[in-house]
Design a protein around this motif. Structure first.
Motif, PDB file in Angstrom:
ATOM      1  N   THR A   9     -32.891  32.747  -7.551  1.00  0.00           N
ATOM      2  CA  THR A   9     -31.675  33.509  -7.874  1.00  0.00           C
ATOM      3  C   THR A   9     -30.435  32.662  -7.623  1.00  0.00           C
ATOM      4  OG1 THR A   9     -32.885  35.402  -7.011  1.00  0.00           O
ATOM      5  CG2 THR A   9     -30.564  35.745  -7.503  1.00  0.00           C
ATOM      6  N   GLU A  10     -30.435  31.959  -6.474  1.00  0.00           N
ATOM      7  CA  GLU A  10     -29.265  31.137  -6.161  1.00  0.00           C
ATOM      8  C   GLU A  10     -29.126  29.986  -7.170  1.00  0.00           C
ATOM      9  OE1 GLU A  10     -28.969  29.246  -2.182  1.00  0.00           O
ATOM     10  OE2 GLU A  10     -27.350  28.199  -3.229  1.00  0.00           O
ATOM     11  N   ALA A  11     -30.270  29.415  -7.581  1.00  0.00           N
ATOM     12  CA  ALA A  11     -30.235  28.338  -8.573  1.00  0.00           C
ATOM     13  C   ALA A  11     -29.587  28.827  -9.863  1.00  0.00           C
ATOM     14  CB  ALA A  11     -31.650  27.823  -8.837  1.00  0.00           C
ATOM     15  N   LYS A  12     -29.929  30.065 -10.248  1.00  0.00           N
ATOM     16  CA  LYS A  12     -29.363  30.623 -11.487  1.00  0.00           C
ATOM     17  C   LYS A  12     -27.855  30.856 -11.332  1.00  0.00           C
ATOM     18  CE  LYS A  12     -30.188  33.634 -15.268  1.00  0.00           C
ATOM     19  NZ  LYS A  12     -31.050  34.543 -15.988  1.00  0.00           N
ATOM     20  N   ILE A  13     -27.454  31.358 -10.160  1.00  0.00           N
ATOM     21  CA  ILE A  13     -26.015  31.592  -9.921  1.00  0.00           C
ATOM     22  C   ILE A  13     -25.247  30.263  -9.982  1.00  0.00           C
ATOM     23  CG2 ILE A  13     -24.338  32.288  -8.143  1.00  0.00           C
ATOM     24  CD1 ILE A  13     -26.468  34.405  -7.261  1.00  0.00           C
ATOM     25  N   LYS A  14     -25.850  29.213  -9.364  1.00  0.00           N
ATOM     26  CA  LYS A  14     -25.198  27.900  -9.408  1.00  0.00           C
ATOM     27  C   LYS A  14     -25.081  27.395 -10.847  1.00  0.00           C
ATOM     28  CE  LYS A  14     -26.377  26.026  -4.874  1.00  0.00           C
ATOM     29  NZ  LYS A  14     -27.286  25.116  -4.156  1.00  0.00           N
ATOM     30  N   ALA A  15     -26.136  27.611 -11.638  1.00  0.00           N
ATOM     31  CA  ALA A  15     -26.120  27.155 -13.028  1.00  0.00           C
ATOM     32  C   ALA A  15     -25.016  27.864 -13.824  1.00  0.00           C
ATOM     33  CB  ALA A  15     -27.483  27.398 -13.668  1.00  0.00           C
ATOM     34  N   GLU A  16     -24.861  29.167 -13.568  1.00  0.00           N
ATOM     35  CA  GLU A  16     -23.777  29.938 -14.205  1.00  0.00           C
ATOM     36  C   GLU A  16     -22.419  29.312 -13.880  1.00  0.00           C
ATOM     37  OE1 GLU A  16     -25.230  33.642 -16.087  1.00  0.00           O
ATOM     38  OE2 GLU A  16     -23.168  32.946 -15.855  1.00  0.00           O
ATOM     39  N   GLU A  17     -22.238  29.006 -12.589  1.00  0.00           N
ATOM     40  CA  GLU A  17     -20.980  28.386 -12.142  1.00  0.00           C
ATOM     41  C   GLU A  17     -20.742  27.052 -12.835  1.00  0.00           C
ATOM     42  OE1 GLU A  17     -21.086  29.781  -7.452  1.00  0.00           O
ATOM     43  OE2 GLU A  17     -20.732  27.672  -7.957  1.00  0.00           O
ATOM     44  N   MET A  18     -21.829  26.212 -12.891  1.00  0.00           N
ATOM     45  CA  MET A  18     -21.706  24.897 -13.536  1.00  0.00           C
ATOM     46  C   MET A  18     -21.268  25.043 -14.984  1.00  0.00           C
ATOM     47  SD  MET A  18     -25.129  22.920 -12.432  1.00  0.00           S
ATOM     48  CE  MET A  18     -25.750  22.988 -10.789  1.00  0.00           C
ATOM     49  N   LEU A  54     -18.360  18.275  -7.413  1.00  0.00           N
ATOM     50  CA  LEU A  54     -18.012  19.700  -7.309  1.00  0.00           C
ATOM     51  C   LEU A  54     -18.843  20.401  -6.226  1.00  0.00           C
ATOM     52  CD1 LEU A  54     -17.711  20.670 -11.099  1.00  0.00           C
ATOM     53  CD2 LEU A  54     -15.847  20.640  -9.446  1.00  0.00           C
ATOM     54  N   GLY A  55     -19.751  19.651  -5.575  1.00  0.00           N
ATOM     55  CA  GLY A  55     -20.484  20.207  -4.437  1.00  0.00           C
ATOM     56  C   GLY A  55     -21.901  20.683  -4.733  1.00  0.00           C
ATOM     57  N   TYR A  56     -22.426  20.396  -5.927  1.00  0.00           N
ATOM     58  CA  TYR A  56     -23.782  20.847  -6.246  1.00  0.00           C
ATOM     59  C   TYR A  56     -24.797  19.751  -5.923  1.00  0.00           C
ATOM     60  CZ  TYR A  56     -21.210  24.374  -8.806  1.00  0.00           C
ATOM     61  OH  TYR A  56     -20.353  25.388  -9.131  1.00  0.00           O
ATOM     62  N   GLN A  57     -25.941  20.184  -5.370  1.00  0.00           N
ATOM     63  CA  GLN A  57     -26.977  19.204  -5.003  1.00  0.00           C
ATOM     64  C   GLN A  57     -27.883  18.907  -6.202  1.00  0.00           C
ATOM     65  OE1 GLN A  57     -27.842  21.681  -1.545  1.00  0.00           O
ATOM     66  NE2 GLN A  57     -27.938  19.805  -0.340  1.00  0.00           N
ATOM     67  N   VAL A  58     -27.306  18.182  -7.157  1.00  0.00           N
ATOM     68  CA  VAL A  58     -28.006  17.874  -8.390  1.00  0.00           C
ATOM     69  C   VAL A  58     -28.730  16.536  -8.237  1.00  0.00           C
ATOM     70  CG1 VAL A  58     -27.647  17.256 -10.797  1.00  0.00           C
ATOM     71  CG2 VAL A  58     -26.360  19.132  -9.790  1.00  0.00           C
ATOM     72  N   GLU A  59     -29.989  16.498  -8.627  1.00  0.00           N
ATOM     73  CA  GLU A  59     -30.737  15.238  -8.540  1.00  0.00           C
ATOM     74  C   GLU A  59     -30.641  14.419  -9.810  1.00  0.00           C
ATOM     75  OE1 GLU A  59     -34.692  15.251  -7.223  1.00  0.00           O
ATOM     76  OE2 GLU A  59     -34.180  16.218  -5.327  1.00  0.00           O
ATOM     77  N   LYS A  60     -30.891  15.090 -10.919  1.00  0.00           N
ATOM     78  CA  LYS A  60     -30.818  14.353 -12.181  1.00  0.00           C
ATOM     79  C   LYS A  60     -30.695  15.315 -13.339  1.00  0.00           C
ATOM     80  CE  LYS A  60     -35.329  13.510 -14.102  1.00  0.00           C
ATOM     81  NZ  LYS A  60     -36.124  12.639 -14.894  1.00  0.00           N
ATOM     82  N   ILE A  61     -30.159  14.826 -14.443  1.00  0.00           N
ATOM     83  CA  ILE A  61     -29.984  15.663 -15.628  1.00  0.00           C
ATOM     84  C   ILE A  61     -30.600  14.962 -16.833  1.00  0.00           C
ATOM     85  CG2 ILE A  61     -28.309  16.760 -17.155  1.00  0.00           C
ATOM     86  CD1 ILE A  61     -26.421  17.073 -14.903  1.00  0.00           C
ATOM     87  N   ASP A  62     -31.510  15.666 -17.494  1.00  0.00           N
ATOM     88  CA  ASP A  62     -32.028  15.188 -18.781  1.00  0.00           C
ATOM     89  C   ASP A  62     -31.346  15.989 -19.877  1.00  0.00           C
ATOM     90  OD1 ASP A  62     -33.809  13.307 -17.832  1.00  0.00           O
ATOM     91  OD2 ASP A  62     -35.363  14.805 -17.492  1.00  0.00           O
ATOM     92  N   MET A  63     -31.057  15.314 -20.972  1.00  0.00           N
ATOM     93  CA  MET A  63     -30.398  16.028 -22.059  1.00  0.00           C
ATOM     94  C   MET A  63     -31.193  15.902 -23.345  1.00  0.00           C
ATOM     95  SD  MET A  63     -26.595  14.894 -21.097  1.00  0.00           S
ATOM     96  CE  MET A  63     -25.929  15.436 -22.632  1.00  0.00           C
ATOM     97  N   SER A  64     -31.148  16.944 -24.139  1.00  0.00           N
ATOM     98  CA  SER A  64     -31.761  16.846 -25.462  1.00  0.00           C
ATOM     99  C   SER A  64     -30.946  17.661 -26.450  1.00  0.00           C
ATOM    100  CB  SER A  64     -33.218  17.317 -25.420  1.00  0.00           C
ATOM    101  OG  SER A  64     -33.294  18.619 -24.945  1.00  0.00           O
ATOM    102  N   LYS A  65     -31.209  17.409 -27.717  1.00  0.00           N
ATOM    103  CA  LYS A  65     -30.443  18.035 -28.789  1.00  0.00           C
ATOM    104  C   LYS A  65     -31.428  18.799 -29.663  1.00  0.00           C
ATOM    105  CE  LYS A  65     -26.569  15.944 -30.825  1.00  0.00           C
ATOM    106  NZ  LYS A  65     -25.992  14.776 -31.485  1.00  0.00           N
ATOM    107  N   ILE A  66     -31.058  20.011 -30.052  1.00  0.00           N
ATOM    108  CA  ILE A  66     -31.941  20.777 -30.935  1.00  0.00           C
ATOM    109  C   ILE A  66     -31.254  21.000 -32.282  1.00  0.00           C
ATOM    110  CG2 ILE A  66     -33.015  23.031 -31.325  1.00  0.00           C
ATOM    111  CD1 ILE A  66     -33.713  23.173 -28.489  1.00  0.00           C
ATOM    112  N   TYR A  67     -31.935  20.592 -33.346  1.00  0.00           N
ATOM    113  CA  TYR A  67     -31.487  20.903 -34.700  1.00  0.00           C
ATOM    114  C   TYR A  67     -32.327  22.074 -35.201  1.00  0.00           C
ATOM    115  CZ  TYR A  67     -29.732  16.073 -34.646  1.00  0.00           C
ATOM    116  OH  TYR A  67     -29.103  14.897 -34.324  1.00  0.00           O
ATOM    117  N   THR A  68     -31.687  23.176 -35.580  1.00  0.00           N
ATOM    118  CA  THR A  68     -32.415  24.274 -36.217  1.00  0.00           C
ATOM    119  C   THR A  68     -32.040  24.248 -37.694  1.00  0.00           C
ATOM    120  OG1 THR A  68     -32.215  25.509 -34.179  1.00  0.00           O
ATOM    121  CG2 THR A  68     -32.935  26.743 -36.108  1.00  0.00           C
TER     122      THR A  68
END
Lengths: 95, 95
Positions: free
Chosen positions: A66-75, B43-57
Motif C-alpha cells: 500500500t505504501e509503495a502504491k502511495i509513493k508511486a502516486e506521489e512520484m 526527492l527522498g524516495y528509496q529508488v533502486e533502479k528504473i527500467d523504461m519501455s515504450k508501448i505502441y498500440t
C-alpha cells in the motif's frame, strides 16, 4: 534494580516493482504517433492510428504494498506526469 | 451457351489492435532512467533502479490475426526498433 527494556521499532523494508504506465489523455495531439502512422502508411501498411504510452518499472524499497502504491502516486504527481495532458495507471508487485 | 461464372475472391479485412512493447536490451545505458532515478532519490524516495519501455498500440487492417502479427514483426524491423539495442514483444487483439 530491575533492568530497563529497550524497545526497538523494526520496520522491515521490502522491495517492490512499481509499474507506472503513462499515456496521453484523449484529445491531446501526439505528433510522434502521427509521424509514425504516416511513415508506416508510406511503407504500405494499412494503419489507422497509433497510441503511444511509456512504462516506468521502478524498483523501490517500502514497508508495504500500500505504501509503495502511495509513493508511486506521489512520484507521478511530483515528477513523472503532466496532469494537464497525461493519464497514468499504477500496479505494484512484490519482488 | 453456358454462362460463365465469375469468381470473386473476397478477402475480408478485419481491424486488429497490435500492441508492441519496446524495451532496452540488458546492459545498454538508459540515461533518462538514470536521471529520473537521481531526481527521485533527491526527492527522498528509496529508488533502486528504473527500467523504461515504450508501448505502441497500432490499429491495423489485416485479413487474419496471424497476418497482423507478421506485419507487426515487419514494422518493428523496418521502423520501430533498433535491433542493436532494443527488445520487443508483440500481442494482437481483434477489435
Amino acid at each position: 534494580m530491575k533492568a530497563f527494556k529497550s524497545f526497538i521499532l523494526l520496520i522491515k523494508l521490502m522491495k517492490y516493482a512499481v509499474k507506472i504506465e503513462v499515456s496521453l489523455k484523449p484529445g491531446h495531439s501526439n505528433p510522434e504517433g502521427e509521424t509514425i502512422t504516416q511513415l508506416l502508411k508510406e511503407l504500405g501498411y494499412q494503419v489507422e492510428k497509433i497510441d503511444m504510452s511509456k512504462i516506468y518499472t521502478i524498483i523501490i524499497q517500502s514497508s508495504s504494498q500500500t505504501e509503495a502504491k502511495i509513493k508511486a502516486e506521489e512520484m507521478c504527481k511530483r515528477l513523472l506526469t503532466n496532469p494537464t495532458k497525461d493519464n497514468y495507471a499504477i500496479s505494484v508487485v512484490e519482488q
